[in-house]
Write a protein that holds these residues in place. Structure first.
Motif, PDB file in Angstrom:
ATOM      1  N   VAL A  90       0.861  -1.187   0.000  1.00 45.03           N
ATOM      2  CA  VAL A  90       0.000   0.000   0.000  1.00 45.03           C
ATOM      3  C   VAL A  90       0.895   1.234   0.000  1.00 45.03           C
ATOM      4  CG1 VAL A  90      -1.711   1.324   1.314  1.00 45.03           C
ATOM      5  CG2 VAL A  90      -1.910  -1.166   1.179  1.00 45.03           C
ATOM      6  N   LEU A  91       0.592   2.164  -0.887  1.00 44.71           N
ATOM      7  CA  LEU A  91       1.310   3.440  -0.966  1.00 44.71           C
ATOM      8  C   LEU A  91       0.692   4.427   0.018  1.00 44.71           C
ATOM      9  CD1 LEU A  91       1.373   3.866  -4.860  1.00 44.71           C
ATOM     10  CD2 LEU A  91       3.046   2.693  -3.430  1.00 44.71           C
ATOM     11  N   PHE A  92       1.515   5.345   0.524  1.00 48.30           N
ATOM     12  CA  PHE A  92       0.977   6.349   1.432  1.00 48.30           C
ATOM     13  C   PHE A  92       1.661   7.695   1.251  1.00 48.30           C
ATOM     14  CE2 PHE A  92       4.210   3.940   3.749  1.00 48.30           C
ATOM     15  CZ  PHE A  92       5.049   4.936   4.234  1.00 48.30           C
ATOM     16  N   ALA A  93       0.907   8.759   1.553  1.00 48.49           N
ATOM     17  CA  ALA A  93       1.402  10.126   1.470  1.00 48.49           C
ATOM     18  C   ALA A  93       2.123  10.504   2.763  1.00 48.49           C
ATOM     19  CB  ALA A  93       0.237  11.081   1.216  1.00 48.49           C
ATOM     20  N   LYS A  94       2.820  11.610   2.740  1.00 52.60           N
ATOM     21  CA  LYS A  94       3.613  12.078   3.891  1.00 52.60           C
ATOM     22  C   LYS A  94       2.766  12.200   5.158  1.00 52.60           C
ATOM     23  CE  LYS A  94       7.415  13.852   5.659  1.00 52.60           C
ATOM     24  NZ  LYS A  94       8.545  12.980   5.952  1.00 52.60           N
ATOM     25  N   LYS A  95       1.547  12.728   5.036  1.00 50.45           N
ATOM     26  CA  LYS A  95       0.719  12.946   6.225  1.00 50.45           C
ATOM     27  C   LYS A  95       0.305  11.634   6.891  1.00 50.45           C
ATOM     28  CE  LYS A  95      -3.615  13.241   3.713  1.00 50.45           C
ATOM     29  NZ  LYS A  95      -4.758  14.012   3.334  1.00 50.45           N
ATOM     30  N   ALA A  96       0.284  10.541   6.145  1.00 49.22           N
ATOM     31  CA  ALA A  96      -0.105   9.238   6.705  1.00 49.22           C
ATOM     32  C   ALA A  96       1.095   8.433   7.202  1.00 49.22           C
ATOM     33  CB  ALA A  96      -0.868   8.432   5.663  1.00 49.22           C
ATOM     34  N   GLU A  97       2.298   8.920   6.996  1.00 47.34           N
ATOM     35  CA  GLU A  97       3.500   8.162   7.360  1.00 47.34           C
ATOM     36  C   GLU A  97       3.537   7.731   8.830  1.00 47.34           C
ATOM     37  OE1 GLU A  97       8.246   8.854   7.072  1.00 47.34           O
ATOM     38  OE2 GLU A  97       7.096   9.169   5.247  1.00 47.34           O
ATOM     39  N   PRO A  98       3.159   8.578   9.799  1.00 48.41           N
ATOM     40  CA  PRO A  98       3.174   8.118  11.199  1.00 48.41           C
ATOM     41  C   PRO A  98       2.274   6.906  11.451  1.00 48.41           C
ATOM     42  CG  PRO A  98       3.042  10.510  11.123  1.00 48.41           C
ATOM     43  CD  PRO A  98       2.861  10.011   9.706  1.00 48.41           C
ATOM     44  N   GLU A  99       1.114   6.847  10.783  1.00 48.77           N
ATOM     45  CA  GLU A  99       0.228   5.677  10.913  1.00 48.77           C
ATOM     46  C   GLU A  99       0.915   4.422  10.390  1.00 48.77           C
ATOM     47  OE1 GLU A  99      -3.305   6.367   8.621  1.00 48.77           O
ATOM     48  OE2 GLU A  99      -3.910   8.106   9.791  1.00 48.77           O
ATOM     49  N   PHE A 100       1.615   4.554   9.276  1.00 47.18           N
ATOM     50  CA  PHE A 100       2.274   3.397   8.672  1.00 47.18           C
ATOM     51  C   PHE A 100       3.516   2.981   9.456  1.00 47.18           C
ATOM     52  CE2 PHE A 100      -0.622   4.334   5.299  1.00 47.18           C
ATOM     53  CZ  PHE A 100      -0.907   3.084   4.768  1.00 47.18           C
ATOM     54  N   ILE A 101       4.177   3.920  10.105  1.00 53.65           N
ATOM     55  CA  ILE A 101       5.303   3.562  10.973  1.00 53.65           C
ATOM     56  C   ILE A 101       4.790   2.745  12.156  1.00 53.65           C
ATOM     57  CG2 ILE A 101       7.007   4.500  12.602  1.00 53.65           C
ATOM     58  CD1 ILE A 101       7.431   6.797  10.547  1.00 53.65           C
ATOM     59  N   ALA A 102       3.676   3.170  12.752  1.00 53.19           N
ATOM     60  CA  ALA A 102       3.082   2.424  13.868  1.00 53.19           C
ATOM     61  C   ALA A 102       2.648   1.032  13.415  1.00 53.19           C
ATOM     62  CB  ALA A 102       1.896   3.193  14.448  1.00 53.19           C
ATOM     63  N   LEU A 103       2.064   0.938  12.229  1.00 55.57           N
ATOM     64  CA  LEU A 103       1.654  -0.349  11.677  1.00 55.57           C
ATOM     65  C   LEU A 103       2.865  -1.249  11.459  1.00 55.57           C
ATOM     66  CD1 LEU A 103      -0.636  -2.097  10.291  1.00 55.57           C
ATOM     67  CD2 LEU A 103       0.184  -1.071   8.173  1.00 55.57           C
ATOM     68  N   ARG A 104       3.892  -0.714  10.819  1.00 61.80           N
ATOM     69  CA  ARG A 104       5.121  -1.480  10.571  1.00 61.80           C
ATOM     70  C   ARG A 104       5.699  -2.017  11.862  1.00 61.80           C
ATOM     71  NH1 ARG A 104      10.177   2.055   9.654  1.00 61.80           N
ATOM     72  NH2 ARG A 104       9.698   2.293  11.864  1.00 61.80           N
ATOM     73  N   ASP A 105       5.801  -1.164  12.867  1.00 59.94           N
ATOM     74  CA  ASP A 105       6.384  -1.570  14.144  1.00 59.94           C
ATOM     75  C   ASP A 105       5.558  -2.656  14.826  1.00 59.94           C
ATOM     76  OD1 ASP A 105       8.350   0.291  13.601  1.00 59.94           O
ATOM     77  OD2 ASP A 105       7.621   1.767  15.064  1.00 59.94           O
ATOM     78  N   ALA A 106       4.234  -2.547  14.748  1.00 59.18           N
ATOM     79  CA  ALA A 106       3.355  -3.544  15.364  1.00 59.18           C
ATOM     80  C   ALA A 106       3.491  -4.894  14.667  1.00 59.18           C
ATOM     81  CB  ALA A 106       1.902  -3.069  15.326  1.00 59.18           C
ATOM     82  N   VAL A 107       3.545  -4.888  13.336  1.00 60.46           N
ATOM     83  CA  VAL A 107       3.682  -6.146  12.592  1.00 60.46           C
ATOM     84  C   VAL A 107       5.048  -6.770  12.851  1.00 60.46           C
ATOM     85  CG1 VAL A 107       3.770  -7.174  10.277  1.00 60.46           C
ATOM     86  CG2 VAL A 107       1.986  -5.503  10.831  1.00 60.46           C
TER      87      VAL A 107
END
Length: 114
Positions: A90-107
Motif C-alpha cells: 500500500v502506498l501512502f502520502a507524507k501525512k499518513a506516514e506516522p500511521e504506517f510507521i506504527a503499523l510497521r512496528d506492530a507487525v
C-alpha cells in the motif's frame, strides 16, 4: 497485542489486529490498480515487512512478503512503481506516514514474537 492498528494509504487501507494483516481496497485509486476487495494475511505467513518512507519526489509504501507468492518486482529500481502493482503493498502520502510507521512496528513486533 490487543489494540488494532489501522493506516489509510493512497491505494488501500491496512489493518492489523495482532493476528492478521488485512488490506482493503476502496476508492478510485485502489480500484484502478487492484480492483475492489479485501485480502487477509495471517501474521504467521508474513516473512518480512518492507517499508520505504516518503521522499521529496516519491510516496512511501509498506509491503508484506509472503513466501510462495509472486512479487510484482519487474525492473531494477523503481521500487515505488513495483509496490503500486503489488497486491501486498500500500502506498501512502507524507501525512499518513506516522500511521504506517506504527503499523510497521506492530507487525514486526508480532513477527518477532513468533
Amino acid at each position: 497485542m490487543s489494540e488494532t492498528v489501522t493506516a489509510n494509504g493512497r491505494n488501500g487501507q491496512v489493518t492489523f489486529d495482532g493476528k492478521t494483516v488485512t488490506i482493503a481496497r476502496e476508492g478510485f485509486a485502489a480500484r484502478a490498480s487492484h480492483g475492489r476487495g479485501e485480502k487477509s494475511i495471517p501474521i504467521r505467513q508474513i516473512a518480512a515487512v518492507q517499508f520505504k518512507p516518503n521522499a521529496l519526489t516519491t510516496v512511501g509504501f509498506i509491503q508484506f512478503t509472503v513466501p510462495g507468492e509472486q512479487s510484482s518486482r519487474t525492473s531494477k529500481g523503481g521500487r515505488t512503481m513495483d509496490a503500486a502493482k503489488d497486491e501486498n503493498a500500500v502506498l501512502f502520502a507524507k501525512k499518513a506516514e506516522p500511521e504506517f510507521i506504527a503499523l510497521r512496528d506492530a507487525v514486526r513486533a508480532a513477527i518477532a514474537e513468533l
